[in-house]
Enzyme design. Structure first.
Site, mmCIF file in Angstrom:
data_model
loop_
_atom_site.group_PDB
_atom_site.id
_atom_site.type_symbol
_atom_site.label_atom_id
_atom_site.label_comp_id
_atom_site.label_asym_id
_atom_site.label_seq_id
_atom_site.Cartn_x
_atom_site.Cartn_y
_atom_site.Cartn_z
ATOM 1 N N HIS A 200 -4.890 -1.537 -6.098
ATOM 2 C CA HIS A 200 -4.609 -0.112 -6.065
ATOM 3 C C HIS A 200 -5.692 0.686 -6.747
ATOM 4 C CE1 HIS A 200 -1.554 -1.402 -9.260
ATOM 5 N NE2 HIS A 200 -2.508 -0.829 -9.922
ATOM 6 N N ASP B 82 0.819 -1.212 0.000
ATOM 7 C CA ASP B 82 0.000 0.000 0.000
ATOM 8 C C ASP B 82 0.850 1.258 0.000
ATOM 9 O OD1 ASP B 82 -2.292 -1.733 0.314
ATOM 10 O OD2 ASP B 82 -1.626 -1.964 2.379
HETATM 11 P P1 IMP Z 1 -2.588 -12.968 1.786
HETATM 12 O O1 IMP Z 1 -1.696 -12.459 0.714
HETATM 13 O O2 IMP Z 1 -4.035 -12.666 1.560
HETATM 14 O O3 IMP Z 1 -2.340 -14.418 2.073
HETATM 15 O O4 IMP Z 1 -2.230 -12.197 3.155
HETATM 16 C C1 IMP Z 1 -0.991 -12.373 3.811
HETATM 17 C C2 IMP Z 1 -0.525 -11.074 4.437
HETATM 18 O O5 IMP Z 1 -0.141 -10.156 3.422
HETATM 19 C C3 IMP Z 1 -1.604 -10.354 5.257
HETATM 20 O O6 IMP Z 1 -0.993 -9.687 6.335
HETATM 21 C C4 IMP Z 1 -2.150 -9.336 4.262
HETATM 22 O O7 IMP Z 1 -2.750 -8.241 4.916
HETATM 23 C C5 IMP Z 1 -0.883 -8.943 3.533
HETATM 24 N N1 IMP Z 1 -1.125 -8.444 2.183
HETATM 25 C C6 IMP Z 1 -1.399 -9.158 1.083
HETATM 26 N N2 IMP Z 1 -1.511 -8.347 0.012
HETATM 27 C C7 IMP Z 1 -1.281 -7.103 0.427
HETATM 28 C C8 IMP Z 1 -1.220 -5.824 -0.231
HETATM 29 O O8 IMP Z 1 -1.389 -5.681 -1.440
HETATM 30 N N3 IMP Z 1 -0.955 -4.759 0.576
HETATM 31 C C9 IMP Z 1 -0.716 -4.891 1.893
HETATM 32 N N4 IMP Z 1 -0.741 -6.052 2.536
HETATM 33 C C10 IMP Z 1 -1.025 -7.158 1.824
#
Ligand code: IMP
Length: 460
Positions: A80, A52
């Site tokens: 985004h 982000d």
């Molecule tokens: P997952 O990718 O949904 O398995 O989430 C794993 C971790 O990565 C969690 O803490 C999510 O909040 C974080 N996360 C995944 N994609 C993003 C992103 O695009 N921005 C910020 N955090 C992310």
């Protein structure tokens, strides 16, 4: 072959040395040729923190100069928002370069694709008047995220209870697990429905065995994939040959980084990470291009720091200052709507990100959010039991215990959102940027001063 040296009476020693030198010269020349790609280049945009950072805006601006924009890792967990002429576009899977009518967009083999979500995203773009027909290509090798992967993501999190990872529930971990278990399905499998059905039944049987009581309606799944098959296959190609052929023709490719360095499966704060490699290595493994074509690598760095989900965050502010950053920066997830944890910028973390990714330049984003703070802090050194920590601790327990040493700088109150030249920023604001540049050791080329496309300073 080197010429014989008649003067030497050394049993051919000099000749052998000359021969070796000639051989080395030739291989150095060959390496030089290999390093210099004769065709186009692949420029990369990478999130330097926990995600982000505001990658979308630079991607949007830069994509105007590229023939191809690509995603290489992650899935619809990324997100985004791009603001064009006051209109907001939300992206999760489609490369946002699609807003540039001349760009072709590639979803590379390293991405995991929730096809239902993709079709919905495409539908929204269509409704907003974005013509994507013939410009969006999906890799036949990209793995499919099924709805049941998303359900399992939720089940896993529930089972972990107090130790949950805080995932986006988009099925990313379970889909990459199926990929590494080698029973996942790829988009190209839709070309042969008999094979697809056989593979799907195998995957479902394995998952039902692993999650007792969990039932998947295979017939319903098959019916859905039969219904969307034609539309999906009309966009599915061998993106590896396509991209490499385009590069040979001198075309330029822009990689839209998704997720970020500190949630990288290998380099991030494991296990509080995503299940792919959002760092620069995925350009090769997620698109199928050699490292010799990689050109510039731009790190996106927010002027402060945020994180969603669980895990250590050394500069986190769980107080009114953190609240203020969240409110001024609009720090709520694009994908999940969750409030983001906020804190000051973290230099050891950024140096680590610069080292892994080899940033050639930085885009500092959301500098305007710091306007109005009496003072701004820079997290400068990690200390563990009073000793400086060099590098990034691999142990999460150690990382959770690091104490940050801060450098405090005076803030600024002037509105900077309309500033177009670095020299016109308030002196304290300039000093903050220059100090970050000095501490990170990478040139800060772009500075974001507001949400719009035009609110960006480029330092020449
Ligand atoms: P997952 O990718 O949904 O398995 O989430 C794993 C971790 O990565 C969690 O803490 C999510 O909040 C974080 N996360 C995944 N994609 C993003 C992103 O695009 N921005 C910020 N955090 C992310």
């Amino acid at each position: 072959m080197a010429a014989t040296n008649p003067a030497a009476n050394d049993g051919g020693k000099v000749d052998r040395i000359l021969e070796t030198v000639t051989r080395l010269e030739r291989s150095v020349q060959a390496m030089g040729k290999a390093q210099k790609s004769p065709g186009g280049t692949v420029d990369v945009i990478v999130g330097a923190q926990w995600g982000d950072e505001g990658k979308g805006k630079l991607v949007d601006i830069m994509s105007a100069d590229y023939e191809i924009c690509a995603r290489v890792a992650g899935g619809s967990n990324a997100g985004h928002t791009i603001v064009v002429n006051g209109k907001k576009y939300k992206f999760h899977l489609v490369p946002s370069g699609i807003l540039n009518p001349h760009a072709h967009c590639v979803v590379g083999n390293g991405v995991v694709v929730h096809l239902r979500g993709l079709l919905q995203e495409i539908g929204e773009l269509k409704a907003a008047g974005v013509d994507y027909q013939g410009r969006l290509f999906l890799s036949d090798r990209a793995h499919i995220v099924f709805d049941f992967h998303q359900t399992i993501d939720g089940l896993n999190e529930k089972q972990l209870a107090g130790n949950k990872l805080g995932t986006t529930h988009k099925g990313i971990g379970p889909a990459y697990s199926s990929k590494t278990m080698r029973n996942g399905l790829r988009i190209g499998d839709l070309r042969d429905m008999e094979f697809f059905e056989q593979r799907l039944r195998g995957l479902v049987a394995q998952l039902e065995r692993s999650y007792p009581g969990f039932k998947i309606d295979v017939e319903k799944e098959l019916a859905y994939y039969r219904s969307i098959r034609e539309e999906i296959l009309s966009m599915t190609i061998d993106t590896i040959s396509y991209t490499n052929a385009a590069l040979k023709q001198g075309k330029r490719v822009l990689i839209e980084g998704a997720n970020a360095t500190m949630i990288d499966l290998d380099f991030g704060t494991f296990p509080y990470v995503t299940s792919s490699n959002p760092t620069v290595g995925s350009v090769c493994t997620g698109l199928g291009v050699p490292p010799t074509v990689v050109g510039s690598i731009c790190g996106i760095v927010k002027a402060y720091c945020t994180r969603v989900g669980e895990g250590p965050f050394p500069t986190e502010l769980e107080d009114a200052t953190g609240e203020r950053l969240r409110a001024s920066g609009g720090e709520f997830g694009t994908t999940t709507g969750r409030p983001r944890r906020c804190g000051w910028i973290d230099i050891p973390q950024l140096r680590y990100a610069a080292m892994i990714n080899g940033f050639s330049e930085i885009n500092l984003t959301k500098l305007d959010v710091l306007t109005g703070f009496h003072e701004v802090k820079i997290g400068k050194r990690y200390l563990l039991k009073g000793e400086e920590v060099t590098g990034m601790p691999s142990s999460l327990r150690e990382y959770a215990q690091v104490v940050m040493e801060y450098e405090v700088m005076p803030g600024w109150t002037e509105d900077i959102s309309k500033v177009k030249r670095f020299e016109d920023l308030p002196a304290n604001c300039q000093a903050y940027v220059l100090r970050l540049e000095e501490l990170i050791g990478v040139p800060i080329r772009w500075i974001g001063v507001g949400p719009g496309r035009q609110d960006l300073i480029e330092r020449k």
